[in-house]
Design an enzyme around this catalytic site. Structure first.
Site, PDB file in Angstrom:
ATOM      1  N   ASP A 261      35.002  46.505  35.741  1.00 57.07           N
ATOM      2  CA  ASP A 261      35.207  45.155  36.266  1.00 57.07           C
ATOM      3  C   ASP A 261      34.678  44.182  35.227  1.00 57.07           C
ATOM      4  OD1 ASP A 261      35.459  42.871  38.193  1.00 57.07           O
ATOM      5  OD2 ASP A 261      35.730  44.512  39.614  1.00 57.07           O
TER       6      ASP A 261
ATOM      7  N   HIS B 255      39.951  41.093  35.746  1.00 61.56           N
ATOM      8  CA  HIS B 255      38.626  41.705  35.864  1.00 61.56           C
ATOM      9  C   HIS B 255      38.250  42.475  34.595  1.00 61.56           C
ATOM     10  CE1 HIS B 255      37.784  40.739  40.078  1.00 61.56           C
ATOM     11  NE2 HIS B 255      39.077  40.936  40.310  1.00 61.56           N
TER      12      HIS B 255
ATOM     13  N   ASP C 158      44.437  43.261  40.849  1.00 61.53           N
ATOM     14  CA  ASP C 158      44.083  42.205  41.791  1.00 61.53           C
ATOM     15  C   ASP C 158      43.553  40.963  41.075  1.00 61.53           C
ATOM     16  OD1 ASP C 158      41.823  43.827  41.053  1.00 61.53           O
ATOM     17  OD2 ASP C 158      40.652  42.759  42.559  1.00 61.53           O
ATOM     18  N   GLU C 159      43.687  39.837  41.751  1.00 58.26           N
ATOM     19  CA  GLU C 159      43.000  38.587  41.422  1.00 58.26           C
ATOM     20  C   GLU C 159      43.226  38.113  39.993  1.00 58.26           C
ATOM     21  OE1 GLU C 159      39.389  38.450  44.634  1.00 58.26           O
ATOM     22  OE2 GLU C 159      38.951  39.425  42.734  1.00 58.26           O
TER      23      GLU C 159
END
Length: 640
Positions: free
Chosen positions: A315, A385, A449-450
């Site tokens: 991450d 990330h 994600d994100e």
């Protein structure tokens, strides 16, 4: 100056007309020396924004959750004195005591970093409510200790529990090994309890007969009880181990609470899981977990018949998996500290922190999980990330792109691998080459994600790729990236798993792809309509870092709402899934995100009993669930 001792206290105050409020910080100098020309740094998930207003201090810098402020010019903090400053302009209001500073340190004029003690965030302007009791008094209508509860149960309780269940004779070597596997699991989780099994006859014991049956489906088992004999019939190795686990639980319960639980004298249990995917995720990037803790968690998963360990290995905060082709990933990319490339985050302060899993560690953990019937699904979170990755591999950035051209939702600047840089795919391919040798799982989870809307749009190389390939914005670029990653996985005999945003911008080929619906339950239905296989892991029910009550003194995150154990237990993941889409719904998963897990007690408070509730959601038919029975069983769960 080695004698310095500092305490940073913090409180949140409301502001009329501004829902986000502000922080008040007080630094106490308990050392023997006066200090000047110093700064104080702290980490907090409640971040200051560009519209900040600072009183009695000077803003120095912020990087995601890292904040640094300087004392006013010429200010001297005498021994025994304190300095107070205020910061208004937060990105959200603080609503719980864990929303303030998680760690802090002072940097002195000579550059030395000295740790600060940090307490809970205090509350100004209204009462600070204490945390409530989260479970009611439990009640069982059938006196048997089984968690998760089985499909069907028709039992009569007997007298004293047997001393142990001993093998009746004639077992295969594989069956005996399974008995010993569950015996060892029990001993690790209940180290002071009497063992449930014996391989040879024991006085006061009851015979245990084992029998495979092709009539039972995989993972299924049948237990039949008479006063002299227990017979376990199973469909496969998993069914055998699940049946043995049920017997160990029954016997353990009858011993620890004779007034509530009994061991059956007669009757039967028919059992099989509700879903094939019964998972638990662990984020080891925000906080590193030693190998012993990882294997302990896997033991707990096996005890509750969860069969997937989703291991979140990278991450923004750190990269944790040894990749021999890129050794800097687990030196530079796994270390945070005041003088490191990666600044302190989420609980670490003056001292550098580091940690990673060697490939030997990984092989041992995967083998341990495999013996217990738990599949380890690794995750390398890309393209977003990726702050830790990009800190090491600077060639994967477009040097023409402004360094702060976009920010992630967590506040990291330019944290996504650029799809227009061909070396990115060489890096991903090399990582996959090493991962497939370590993880036998058919899936590799690639995150997805994100990715912040606006990512890469200031990159000339990305804009050229968009024009060349006819891609539309950030999510068109992301879909292009994901499709190429899927090809890399397919070439290595692996299938793609990811978070639900993998479907953005056109997504990837749906056949064989598994996506996890985390943002809200409705997302899972839409993914299934698009042809994806789905695992339901909504933050509103199955994210175990979420706070369990609205009270200020209850710890945890709150962005997905308040998630008491009763809600996690009652939540039905299938929800409004149309009947024709239900085959796409493969199961459920708990997620343990670790921003708030600064110690073992926090972990256990937030994870339990909700992990047990997710285990029952994955195994037990809806009609068989009972909240009060769960409340009676859950306090006996083994913890980390």
């Amino acid at each position: 100056m080695t004698s310095a001792l500092f305490v940073l206290e913090n409180s949140w105050h409301p502001i009329a007309g501004d829902l986000t409020g502000g922080f008040t910080f007080t630094l106490h100098n308990l050392s023997d020396d006066a200090i000047s020309s110093f700064t104080v740094a702290y980490t907090s998930l409640t971040r200051v924004t560009g519209q900040r207003q600072v009183t009695n201090a000077r803003f120095v810098r912020r990087n995601a959750n890292f904040h640094e402020f300087a004392a006013p010019e010429g200010f001297v903090l005498a021994p025994g004195a304190s300095w107070t400053f205020m910061v208004d302009g937060l990105h959200r209001p603080a609503v719980h005591r864990t929303d303030g500073a998680k760690s802090a340190y002072v940097t002195l004029a000579d550059g030395a970093h000295v740790a600060c003690a940090v307490g809970d965030l205090m509350l100004e302007g209204r009462p600070s409510e204490p945390a409530p009791k989260l479970l009611p008094e439990g009640k069982v209508t059938e006196p048997y200790f089984l968690q998760p509860w089985p499909q069907t149960l028709a039992l009569s309780e007997g007298g004293d529990a047997p001393v142990a269940l001993y093998l009746a004779g004639g077992e295969t070597r594989e069956e005996i090994l399974s008995v010993q596997t569950i015996q060892s699991l029990f001993q690790r989780l209940h180290s002071v309890a009497h063992v449930p099994f014996a391989l040879s006859p024991v006085p006061g014991g009851r015979r245990l007969a084992l029998a495979a049956s092709p009539e039972l489906r995989p993972s299924a088992s049948r237990l039949e009880f008479t006063p002299d004999l227990v017979t376990l019939t199973y469909g496969d190795r998993a069914g055998l181990q699940y049946g043995l686990t049920s017997l160990a639980q029954l016997l353990h319960g009858a011993r620890i609470d004779r007034d509530t639980f009994a061991f059956p004298a007669q009757g039967s249990i028919e059992d099989a899981p509700r879903y094939d995917w019964r998972g638990c995720h662990l984020d080891v990037s925000r906080q590193f977990f030693p190998v012993a803790d990882v294997t302990r968690l896997i033991d707990i998963l096996a005890w509750f018949k969860l069969n997937i360990f989703h291991w979140h290995l990278s991450d923004d905060e750190a990269w944790r998996l040894e990749i021999k082709a890129y050794p800097e990933l687990t030196t530079v990319g796994a270390t945070r500290g005041p003088d490191e490339i990666l600044l302190p985050q989420l609980g670490n302060g003056a001292e550098p922190v580091s940690g990673f899993y060697s490939q030997e560690d990984v092989r041992a953990i995967v083998a341990h999980a495999g013996r217990l019937g738990v599949d380890v699904v690794p995750e390398i979170d890309i393209p977003g990330h990726s702050t830790a990755t990009l800190a090491v591999l600077k060639e994967l950035s477009d040097g023409q792109e402004a360094p702060d051209s976009y920010h992630s939702v967590q506040g990291y600047p330019n944290n996504a691998l650029n799809p227009a840089i061909e070396e990115t795919y060489d890096f991903v391919a090399t990582v996959f080459d090493e991962m497939v040798e370590l993880f036998p799982s058919p899936y590799i989870h690639i995150g997805g994600d994100e990715v912040a809307n606006g990512s890469w749009l200031a990159s000339p190389r990305a804009r050229a790729l968009m024009e060349r390939e006819g891609l539309d914005g950030t999510f068109g670029l992301q879909s292009y990236f994901m499709k190429r990653v899927q090809e890399l996985l397919s070439a290595r005999g692996r299938k793609l798993a990811g978070w639900n945003e993998v479907a953005h911008g056109g997504g990837v080929a749906a056949d064989g792809t598994l996506l996890m619906a985390w943002e809200k339950p409705e997302v899972g239905i839409e993914l299934a309509r698009e042809g994806y296989d789905v695992v339901m892991t909504p933050g509103q029910a199955y994210y175990l870092d979420m706070v369990q009550d609205t009270a200020w003194q209850e710890p945890g995150a709150s962005w997905a709402g308040t998630v008491p154990p009763s809600h996690t237990y009652a939540y039905e993941a299938e929800g409004a899934f149309p009947e024709e889409l239900r085959p796409r719904m493969k199961g459920v998963q708990a997620c343990i995100w670790c921003e708030h897990f600064l110690n073992r007690d926090y972990f256990n408070h937030l994870v339990f009993p909700r992990l047990c509730a997710v285990a029952e959601a994955g195994w037990t038919p809806k009609a068989n669930k009972d909240w009060l029975r769960f409340a009676a069983l859950a306090p006996h769960a083994p913890k980390l």
